[in-house]
Scaffold this active site. Structure first.
Site, PDB file in Angstrom:
ATOM      1  N   LYS A 293       5.924   5.941   6.788  1.00 29.88           N
ATOM      2  CA  LYS A 293       5.426   5.124   7.899  1.00 29.88           C
ATOM      3  C   LYS A 293       6.587   4.637   8.751  1.00 29.88           C
ATOM      4  CE  LYS A 293       1.579   3.286   5.169  1.00 29.88           C
ATOM      5  NZ  LYS A 293       0.949   2.081   4.619  1.00 29.88           N
TER       6      LYS A 293
ATOM      7  N   ASP B 245      -6.468  -6.452  -1.717  1.00 28.32           N
ATOM      8  CA  ASP B 245      -5.091  -6.839  -2.017  1.00 28.32           C
ATOM      9  C   ASP B 245      -4.999  -7.968  -3.039  1.00 28.32           C
ATOM     10  OD1 ASP B 245      -4.071  -4.858  -0.445  1.00 28.32           O
ATOM     11  OD2 ASP B 245      -3.777  -6.130   1.306  1.00 28.32           O
TER      12      ASP B 245
ATOM     13  N   HIS C 270       0.819  -1.201   0.000  1.00 28.38           N
ATOM     14  CA  HIS C 270       0.000   0.000   0.000  1.00 28.38           C
ATOM     15  C   HIS C 270       0.858   1.259   0.000  1.00 28.38           C
ATOM     16  CE1 HIS C 270      -2.906  -2.752   2.415  1.00 28.38           C
ATOM     17  NE2 HIS C 270      -3.074  -2.927   1.123  1.00 28.38           N
TER      18      HIS C 270
ATOM     19  N   TYR D 184       1.807   1.785  13.590  1.00 27.11           N
ATOM     20  CA  TYR D 184       2.649   2.628  12.758  1.00 27.11           C
ATOM     21  C   TYR D 184       2.222   4.085  12.810  1.00 27.11           C
ATOM     22  CZ  TYR D 184      -0.887   1.286   9.232  1.00 27.11           C
ATOM     23  OH  TYR D 184      -2.055   1.016   8.572  1.00 27.11           O
TER      24      TYR D 184
END
Length: 180
Positions: A72, A170, A62, A132
């Site tokens: 991130k 996904d 992603h 994250y």
């Protein structure tokens, strides 16, 4: 904290210093000044957390498109993951190359995934929790991804990818070639 860079410029693996005794341990998980001086001068604006119930869950790859790309800082709070960053910066000498590292709750490692990289991970234990920090808030119109199993990228996942637990999203991500 200690850190190491990869052959692909940008990402960094951070290893915190854990001070332990009979009660457990203490560690500094994040220190803004240290991060800006040693890794990258960014500001984090949102914290996210996920739980993956099954071993072999793959989330990713992603990223967010401009004008709100996300960097991130990823760590595992419970369990373990194999964490991956893929360079998708247009014009980069390392476009399409990836780096990976195992992150565990026990050791507290963190992976910095800069803006311009796609991110994904595979759970190595059941009931894995991942936390994250991100540099821009989530933006649904800019949310994007690429196929985790794209042979052009060639990620060596630690599981049989034909048995991966995936979201519907996904399963149908486009190939890296769509970004050229």
């Amino acid at each position: 904290m200690q850190f190491e860079k990869f052959a692909v410029p940008g990402p960094a693996l951070i290893r915190p210093k854990m001070i332990g005794d009979s009660r457990g341990y203490f560690m500094e998980a994040f220190k803004a000044d240290w991060f800006r001086e040693n890794i990258e001068n960014v500001t984090f604006v949102q914290d996210n957390q996920s739980l993956s119930a099954q071993t072999g869950t793959i989330r990713g790859l992603h990223y967010q498109r401009d004008p709100v790309p996300q960097g991130k800082l990823v760590r595992c709070l419970k369990g373990a993951i194999y964490d991956v960053a893929v360079d998708i910066r247009k014009g980069s000498d390392t476009f399409g190359q990836w780096v990976g590292a195992t992150l565990t709750a026990a050791a507290g490692e963190q992976l910095w995934v800069p803006e311009g990289f796609a991110h994904g991970f595979c759970t190595l234990e059941p009931d894995t929790e991942v936390f994250y920090k991100v540099t821009n808030p989530y933006s649904q119109p800019h949310d994007a991804g690429i196929a985790f199993d794209d042979p052009e990228i060639g990620i060596t996942w630690p599981i049989d990818v034909t048995k991966a637990v995936l979201s519907d999203k996904d399963r149908i991500q486009p190939k890296l070639a769509s970004l050229r």
